[in-house]
Design a protein around this motif. Sequence first.
Motif, PDB file in Angstrom:
ATOM      1  N   GLN A  67       0.828  -1.206   0.000  1.00 28.69           N
ATOM      2  CA  GLN A  67       0.000   0.000   0.000  1.00 28.69           C
ATOM      3  C   GLN A  67       0.863   1.256   0.000  1.00 28.69           C
ATOM      4  N   ALA A  68       1.967   1.202   0.745  1.00 25.85           N
ATOM      5  CA  ALA A  68       2.862   2.352   0.787  1.00 25.85           C
ATOM      6  C   ALA A  68       3.487   2.593  -0.587  1.00 25.85           C
ATOM      7  N   VAL A  69       3.921   1.516  -1.238  1.00 26.54           N
ATOM      8  CA  VAL A  69       4.503   1.652  -2.573  1.00 26.54           C
ATOM      9  C   VAL A  69       3.443   2.114  -3.579  1.00 26.54           C
ATOM     10  N   GLN A  70       2.225   1.627  -3.397  1.00 27.75           N
ATOM     11  CA  GLN A  70       1.133   2.065  -4.278  1.00 27.75           C
ATOM     12  C   GLN A  70       0.928   3.573  -4.166  1.00 27.75           C
ATOM     13  N   ALA A  71       1.108   4.116  -2.979  1.00 30.44           N
ATOM     14  CA  ALA A  71       0.962   5.556  -2.795  1.00 30.44           C
ATOM     15  C   ALA A  71       2.008   6.325  -3.600  1.00 30.44           C
ATOM     16  N   LEU A  72       3.219   5.774  -3.714  1.00 26.46           N
ATOM     17  CA  LEU A  72       4.248   6.383  -4.569  1.00 26.46           C
ATOM     18  C   LEU A  72       3.752   6.477  -6.002  1.00 26.46           C
ATOM     19  N   ILE A  73       3.199   5.373  -6.477  1.00 22.55           N
ATOM     20  CA  ILE A  73       2.742   5.299  -7.862  1.00 22.55           C
ATOM     21  C   ILE A  73       1.542   6.201  -8.089  1.00 22.55           C
ATOM     22  N   ASP A  74       0.600   6.180  -7.151  1.00 27.63           N
ATOM     23  CA  ASP A  74      -0.589   7.025  -7.276  1.00 27.63           C
ATOM     24  C   ASP A  74      -0.214   8.507  -7.297  1.00 27.63           C
ATOM     25  N   GLY A  75       0.858   8.853  -6.594  1.00 27.11           N
ATOM     26  CA  GLY A  75       1.302  10.243  -6.566  1.00 27.11           C
ATOM     27  C   GLY A  75       2.025  10.671  -7.823  1.00 27.11           C
ATOM     28  N   GLY A  76       2.521   9.701  -8.605  1.00 32.16           N
ATOM     29  CA  GLY A  76       3.162  10.065  -9.861  1.00 32.16           C
ATOM     30  C   GLY A  76       4.544   9.494 -10.102  1.00 32.16           C
ATOM     31  N   ALA A  77       5.017   8.552  -9.274  1.00 33.97           N
ATOM     32  CA  ALA A  77       6.317   7.932  -9.529  1.00 33.97           C
ATOM     33  C   ALA A  77       6.260   7.124 -10.825  1.00 33.97           C
ATOM     34  N   ASP A  78       7.291   7.265 -11.646  1.00 32.91           N
ATOM     35  CA  ASP A  78       7.368   6.535 -12.911  1.00 32.91           C
ATOM     36  C   ASP A  78       7.854   5.111 -12.709  1.00 32.91           C
ATOM     37  N   ALA A  79       8.683   4.911 -11.701  1.00 33.26           N
ATOM     38  CA  ALA A  79       9.229   3.595 -11.355  1.00 33.26           C
ATOM     39  C   ALA A  79       9.453   3.577  -9.854  1.00 33.26           C
ATOM     40  N   VAL A  80       9.549   2.375  -9.279  1.00 36.07           N
ATOM     41  CA  VAL A  80       9.733   2.279  -7.834  1.00 36.07           C
ATOM     42  C   VAL A  80      10.826   1.278  -7.493  1.00 36.07           C
ATOM     43  N   GLU A  81      11.451   1.544  -6.368  1.00 38.24           N
ATOM     44  CA  GLU A  81      12.419   0.621  -5.782  1.00 38.24           C
ATOM     45  C   GLU A  81      11.836   0.110  -4.476  1.00 38.24           C
ATOM     46  N   ILE A  82      11.874  -1.190  -4.294  1.00 39.08           N
ATOM     47  CA  ILE A  82      11.461  -1.802  -3.031  1.00 39.08           C
ATOM     48  C   ILE A  82      12.721  -2.317  -2.344  1.00 39.08           C
ATOM     49  N   GLY A  83      12.991  -1.791  -1.165  1.00 43.26           N
ATOM     50  CA  GLY A  83      14.201  -2.167  -0.461  1.00 43.26           C
ATOM     51  C   GLY A  83      14.067  -3.505   0.244  1.00 43.26           C
TER      52      GLY A  83
END
Length: 268
Positions: free
Chosen positions: A36-52
């Motif tokens: 859910q936290a990573v989804q918030a990154l994407i919903d806000g406009g991140a083009d790509a994500v890193e999961i640590g």
Amino acid sequence: MNTQLSGVLAAAKAEDRAALIGYLPAGFPTIDGAAQAVQALIDGGADAVEIGLPHSDPVLDGPTIQTADDIALRNGVRTRDVLETVRQVTAANPTVPVLVMTYWNPVDRYGAARFAADLAAAGGAGCILPDLPVEEAGPWLAAAEELGLATVFVVAPSSRDQRLATITASGTGFVYAAAVMGVTGSRNQVGEMAEDLVRRTRATTDLPVCVGLGVSTAAQAAEVAAFADGVIVGSAFVQRILDAASPEAGYAAVRELAAELAEGVRKR
């Protein structure tokens, strides 16, 4: 080479802007809540994500991410939970590249070929490996190439030009340029060495060069976007969750910051 990741970075370049890449660790604020936290990154406009992948001795990470890693480890996070978070995020966002940011030791213990296979099966786009020397990366690189996973290495302002050429010749996807000497964490200034590092790195490779370590505001994102292909933000997102009164409030704060930063990278 991961075509999904390359495509997203190329699309941002075609729009004459930098890509926004957001980072959050798995297992944080909870194992179930990480996606859910990573989804918030994407919903806000991140083009790509890193999961640590949380680590007990994160040598590149400052106190903010160390705190989040400690919470995740106390939550009982395991490598399989990291991969499950990747799976959940990619299933919900099939067009968004999801990378795992990890130190080498957990991958080595899990088995490089096995980790690559399980990451690919989860829909992952690749790995960022900050502490793996390229000279020792052969087995991983072979497994990653076979499965179409990107391998992102980190360069620093202290890297000499010959060393930059060695590192960039082995990496795929993009090059992670550390904006400052030191560990991750939000800073008042992004670091004057970053632009020079990007220039020197570009002289050795056609890969996109993305800058991380220290960006926390839209103004800083715009500053870095003026000379980099991507802007990487981690500690600022983690801090929003740490400061929040509840996980849900944390997700909202992450979404809000991502939107501000996404606007920033478009003001290059």
